[in-house]
Structures are given as structure tokens and as C-alpha cells.
Design an enzyme around this catalytic site. Sequence first.
Site, PDB file in Angstrom:
ATOM      1  CB  SER A 234      -0.961  -0.042   1.186  1.00 43.06           C
ATOM      2  OG  SER A 234      -1.903   1.000   1.111  1.00 43.06           O
TER       3      SER A 234
ATOM      4  CG  ASP B  98      -2.803  -0.243  -2.325  1.00 41.00           C
ATOM      5  OD1 ASP B  98      -2.758   0.931  -1.893  1.00 41.00           O
ATOM      6  OD2 ASP B  98      -3.344  -1.176  -1.694  1.00 41.00           O
TER       7      ASP B  98
ATOM      8  NE  ARG C 279      -5.039   4.384   3.917  1.00 38.61           N
ATOM      9  CZ  ARG C 279      -4.678   3.159   4.259  1.00 38.61           C
ATOM     10  NH1 ARG C 279      -4.137   2.367   3.353  1.00 38.61           N
ATOM     11  NH2 ARG C 279      -4.849   2.720   5.497  1.00 38.61           N
TER      12      ARG C 279
ATOM     13  CD  GLU D  95      -9.584   2.491   7.373  1.00 37.06           C
ATOM     14  OE1 GLU D  95      -9.763   1.839   8.410  1.00 37.06           O
ATOM     15  OE2 GLU D  95      -8.747   2.181   6.514  1.00 37.06           O
TER      16      GLU D  95
ATOM     17  CE  LYS E 287      -7.293   0.762   2.974  1.00 40.77           C
ATOM     18  NZ  LYS E 287      -7.449  -0.537   3.687  1.00 40.77           N
TER      19      LYS E 287
END
Length: 602
Positions: free
Chosen positions: A153, A312, A315, A411, A425
Site C-alpha cells: 500500500s 495501490d 485510498r 475510516e 476501501k
Amino acid sequence: MSYTGAEMLNETINEWLDWNKDEKSAAEINNLIKINDIKSLEKLFLKRLEFGTAGLRGRMGPGYSQMNDLVIVQTGQGLVKYLLNTISDVKNKGVIIGYDGRYNSLRFAELTATIFINNGIKVYMYSRICPTPFVAFGVLKFKCAAGIMITASHNPKDDNGYKVYWENGVQIISPHDKQIQTYIMKNLKPQLSSWDTSIIYKSSLYNDPLNKIMQCYFDNIKQNTLYPEVNHNTVIKFTYTAMHGVGFNYMTEAFNAANFKPFVVVEEQRDPDPDFPTVKFPNPEEGKSALDLSIKTAEKNQSSIILANDPDADRLACAVRKKTGDWHVFTGNELGALIGWWMLHSFQVKYPDKDISNVYMLASTVSSKILASMAKKEGFNFEETLTGFKWMGDKCVDLMKHGKEVIFAFEEAIGFMCGSNVLDKDGISAAVSVAEMSAYLETMGLSLIDKLDEIYKEYGRHICENSYWFCHDQEKIRSIFERLRNFKGKPNTYPSSIVGGKYSIIGVRDLTTGYDNTKSDNKATLPISKSNQMITFTFDNGLVATLRTSGTEPKIKYYTELCASPELQDVKALNATLNEMVNAIVEDFLRPKHNELIARAS
């Protein structure tokens, strides 16, 4: 027969060298042996990288405590055995495998695919780098037994990871993680066949899911687009950065599916680069420090909104140019409020006759309570879960089994799930939601900042301050939290106030021990974890503060939110209260000077 520490270390090193096939890694270990660096060797071999938060994540390098070919082979062998013993018809259901653009990601993916194919299991492996949400999406689309994504990530460039999804399309939760770890330890010796990745593309069990998933995923975006004409005609110019990750091609397709004109791209960060040369940390959650190039690009092109994915693409960060000319980078909580409002608006436009009382939105316990405030007024349902999308995804599955409509989850760490096509997500679909919301608001002369202000006026100001301190001493971290649990010299005697009694604590929930003084039996309802520290304090003026450790980094994090009633709109006064309380919590509870904590770099 009992072993000395030295004998155990030597045996473990020899075993690793015997099983390892990577000459470069072997040379590194042989050099450490040559210079007799016992401390480094013990660190690399006496503690093993364990299956934890949805899989493995760690620094790449030789040894059992790092990510390397041998550890990946051992992980794959254990995971295969666990799936064969746990899920029916695994061979036909198959697994889906994706990978990002980091060093060794393709190699780790191919080693994993090889092991599954050798066990007669169908493998859907992407033919090129893909966003993490494409694995979660693919598990459900192909009805796979599991999904594996090779990614670290937004971690530093030297890290990589091995993320596992269950057949429900959600990141694995306990007890799967512990059981997989057990199976790994039972299948450590690598099979000779596990190394021969040349078999993959010749095998009838190999499938490339890319085109099918692209079509289905972007068809969903097109179908969920509310105002395609508004999108096409908007005067807003969007700037996009992939942060040297996988997102560019996929975001290009997403904008096209939603009928937007092409965005302005941050060219220096457009293509995957495992060295992440233009950013100190490839994490848009860091705010302006990670968006410097994006801001320069946007200003050069008269663009007013920046959309940023992490490497990745699971987000999303967003920044907007204010009327004053400077930039506002939205926090994850602010974006959660905005996208939550937009998802409710979208649902009501698409399904005007559906019962809102059957609709759910979710957030993690350390995220803003804004959705809870909205739910009370609008009539939908709000659910809170433990930190992490594995818990929110699992809760979504449970709700949908009971016929509930889940339309949004988020989140504060800039993670957003828009709809229920991806139970994780997803930075691609979230970016499209923000872009379409922006275009829609622009037709009414409103900016995203204007809309956020409207939301807070209607549902109450929710003012947050989140940050962290570094601490590399686990014993010191434990003592910080144990002091809070035994504040008056005996168990379950937590602090009762701060600032000399000015702000009283009315609620304490400790998800490490399971204590919750707001429940009649003093027992917390959310799952507890003795291996992670997490205490939440609720104050009489509406402030909620959570202190917790990170599952992947040496940090003590704090999350604070002052949830004011709609009548209290004096932002300056509310911020002053929040600052006073946060400073007191940090000084009285964490005691950074006494505990030699290292401050977050500004």
C-alpha cells in the site's frame, strides 16, 4: 535434546540457506556470517514475520523476519493447505491474484500462482499491475475461494505485503489469520515444484481476469453515475496523481465511464516507480507534504480540485483551492462527511420509494461520528466497528445477509467504500464520487468546502485532531497503557478528568481488556484484542478520544473529535477547547518527554 541460543540460530540460518534459491539474499546472509554480526542475524532469523492484519507486511530482504521468495513460498504452501481443508470445491472456485508496482510484487505473485496451480487450483492472475480493490471485487465477481494482493500500500519503498481476502470478498479476520499461520508453520519445507514459475502461463488453470473485471467494474461506475451530462459539462478542472502507483490507467477509465473530460495528470508521478522518487512517504494521508507536486501541477493548469490515490489505489485524498488562493487538504473525516452526504443523496435520487430505515452506513470506531449524527436526523442506520476495513467489510456481509442496504463505509485514514460492489476501501470509485459531487454542487454555486460547512451547520460541528508519536520500545508502550488502566493504583481505575477537573470523563472503553464502564456489566460489545492497545475516553462536553497502537508501525496514535450540537457554531471557540483538551491528553496520558516518545515530523 535442548539447544543453546547459538545452536538454534545456526540451525535456523543453515535451514534458510538450504531452502533459499535467491543468490543475492544468500550473499547478504553469508556476509553477515563472515563479519560475525550476531545481532543482525538474530533479528533476521529468531523472529518470524507472522500472519496478522489480513496477511503479511514487512521490509523486503533475507531471513525469516522479512519479505522474500522463501517466506512467500512458505506462506503460499500454508495458505493452499488451509483453503483445501476449509473451503469446499476450492479447485474449481479458484483464487484471484493481483500485484502492485513495487519491487518483487510480480515475482511474489508468480510464486504464489505457481503453488496454487501445482495443487490443481484455478488461478485468476492479473496480467498487469492493478488496484487492490480489483482483487476484492474479483473474488465476488468470479466467486473465488480467496483473493491475494501483493502490495504494501503506502508503506516505504523497501516494504512489501501479502494481503488475503476470504471468499466473501472481505479481508480475512480472526480466526483465519491465526489458523493460516499454523498451516504455514506446518508446511515450511518448500516443494521443488514451488519454484518453477514457468508453468503458470502454459497451464490450463491460468486465467487473466483483467478485461472481464475492467468491463464489469467500469460498467458499475457508469450505472451509478447520476448526472452524466453535468459531469461532461462541468467547468471544474481536476488534477490527479497516482503517487507513483497503479492508479493512472484505471482512473482514466473511471473518469471516462462517468462521462468526465480527461483530468490533468501529475506527470512526474503518473507511472509506477518502486523508488517513489518524488515523495518522502508515498502516502497522500500525510497531507500537503505529499501533495506538493500535485499543487504545483494544479496551479499551473488552473485546476481547483486535486484527487490523489496511494500507490495501490485503495485510498483517496482530496485537496481544493480556496477563494483565498491557498489549498485545503480534506481530512479523512471531512471526506467521510462529504461522501456520506453524497451517497445518501444518490440513494434517495435513484430509489425515491425505498425505505431509508433499511439503509446502513458504517465507520470505524476511531473515525468521525458525523454519520451517527446524520443517521439520527435522516432515519438511516449507523454502525461502528473496530478499526480497519476487514471489520467493516465483515459487518457489511452480515447486514446484507439480513437484507439490509449498505451504501457507504469509511475510516479516517482516507479509506472509503462507496456502495457494496467492493467490500473494501476503494480509491477509484471514491474519486469518481467526489468528482461527481463537485460537479453537481458547482451547478448550485457551491464548493466542497461550502457543502462541508452546510453539513456541519445541519448536523453539528465535528472537529477532529488526529496524530501519532513514534515509540520503538514495546515494553514502554505497554507501560503507558497499563498506567492508564491502573491510574489510582488498582485495576480499572482510569483517569476521571483532565485540566484540573475542568473536563470530566464519563465513559471509558478499553478494547484490550474488554472493560466498558458505560455498560451495565462493564463489558465492551465490540471484539477485544489483547495483542493491541486501545482505550477510548468520552468526555462530558462531547469530546471522544481514542489512544491506540498501530498494527503495522511503531506508533502510538491518538484520535480526538469534539462532537458539538448544531447550536454551537463558534468554530474558533470549539477549536480552542479541542486544542486545550488534546494538549492535556497528550501531556497527562502519553507523557512524551517522560517516555522519550519521538514526535511526528511536521
